[in-house]
Design a protein around this motif. Structure first.
Motif, PDB file in Angstrom:
ATOM      1  N   ASN A  16      69.611  60.962  49.556  1.00 30.89           N
ATOM      2  CA  ASN A  16      69.596  61.588  48.244  1.00 30.89           C
ATOM      3  C   ASN A  16      68.444  60.965  47.469  1.00 30.89           C
ATOM      4  O   ASN A  16      67.714  60.107  48.003  1.00 30.89           O
ATOM      5  N   VAL A  45      75.457  69.201  49.410  1.00 33.65           N
ATOM      6  CA  VAL A  45      76.227  67.976  49.587  1.00 33.65           C
ATOM      7  C   VAL A  45      76.835  67.995  50.980  1.00 33.65           C
ATOM      8  O   VAL A  45      77.501  68.954  51.364  1.00 33.65           O
ATOM      9  N   ARG A  79      73.095  64.023  50.981  1.00 38.38           N
ATOM     10  CA  ARG A  79      72.673  65.380  50.639  1.00 38.38           C
ATOM     11  C   ARG A  79      71.611  65.886  51.606  1.00 38.38           C
ATOM     12  O   ARG A  79      71.071  65.136  52.412  1.00 38.38           O
TER      13      ARG A  79
END
Length: 290
Positions: A16, A45, A79
């Motif tokens: 992320n 996600v 992510r």
């Protein structure tokens, strides 16, 4: 006072914005005052089933960067920009990734982009569509000028859809000689899809090299694109004692490269509907954790 260069930073699959910033923080500090790196979370996600088998991300010392468990802490939530099948031949959600980045690039200006792994593949798409907005409907009304440069770390050639043309944006390809996730042969395929590639190889695995020689190299190479700079990026000294050019790496891995880059002039993709992140590949929508 000279304007700082702004670089869009695209993290890898399973990372992320926070993790990628932590990973390349030494580079950011080396460029402080001259370059601003701007990090964004990917819209997808991830959940453990979305992680390919055997897939791990480690730092330069071999420590894991991501806990492969669903967490609600934004800084720890893994992510991606899209999901894909195990051999990365089919992508799910890549159009949504473009739609996610479009409003960001409408309101902000970036001189370049740095992407790691999946983020490098996405960066290649951005370079192509900003070079020729007619190749994708989301980009046809030019909202951002072509990027001055792209740094593609442990990248691979995106094929779904294929790149519409040979990339003209100057590219820097950073490869890990012992990268067991994205091998050097895969990364070299991406380099061959670029008209002006520079390839540098570190002796590690699936990470961005951040030791002192590499920090200086990144700083000088990026700053060579700044306004009023007399030096050229190709004149920046290599961070490794012996420069291994792209041709040598291609020869070394010729037997491993089983396909040629799919660079075709394709018809514009159909317009996409409003962004939804509700496929079976996604456990939570981005809005539920932001």
């Amino acid at each position: 006072m000279q304007r700082r260069l702004r670089v869009l930073a695209l993290h890898g699959y399973g990372q992320n914005a926070h993790i990628f910033r932590t990973q390349i923080l030494p580079i950011c500090k080396a460029c402080e005052g001259r370059v601003e790196f701007v990090f964004y979370d990917g819209p997808v996600v991830l959940h453990p089933p979305d992680q390919p088998s055997g897939y791990t991300l480690v730092d330069e010392d071999g420590y894991p960067l991501v806990r492969h468990t669903p967490v609600l802490d934004r800084e720890e939530t893994p992510r991606g920009w899209c999901t894909f099948n195990e051999d990365r031949t089919r992508y799910h959600g890549v159009e949504e990734a473009f739609a996610f980045l479009k409003p960001i690039m409408e309101r902000e200006r970036f001189d370049g982009v740095i992407g790691f792994s999946q983020g490098a593949a996405l960066a290649a798409y951005l370079c192509a569509y900003l070079e020729d907005p007619t190749t994708h409907p989301l980009f046809e009304h030019r909202f951002h000028p072509p990027l001055k440069f792209a740094i593609l770390c442990s990248g691979f050639l995106p094929i779904d859809p294929p790149l519409p043309h040979l990339l003209q944006t100057p590219t820097l390809h950073i490869l890990g000689r012992h990268d067991t996730h994205i091998g050097t042969a895969e990364s070299m395929l991406l380099a061959t899809a670029c008209a002006r590639p520079r390839v540098e190889v570190h002796e590690g695995g699936h990470f961005v090299a951040t030791k002192a020689t590499w920090r200086r190299f990144f700083r000088e190479w990026i700053c060579a694109f700044g306004p009023g700079v007399r030096g050229k990026p190709e004149e920046v000294l290599s961070p490794v004692p012996v420069i291994r050019m792209a041709k040598e790496l291609l020869e070394e891995h010729e037997s491993e490269i089983t396909t040629t880059p799919q660079i075709i002039v394709s018809a514009p993709a159909p317009a996409i509907p409003a962004v939804t992140l509700t496929s079976k590949w996604v456990v939570w929508t981005a809005g539920e954790v932001m």
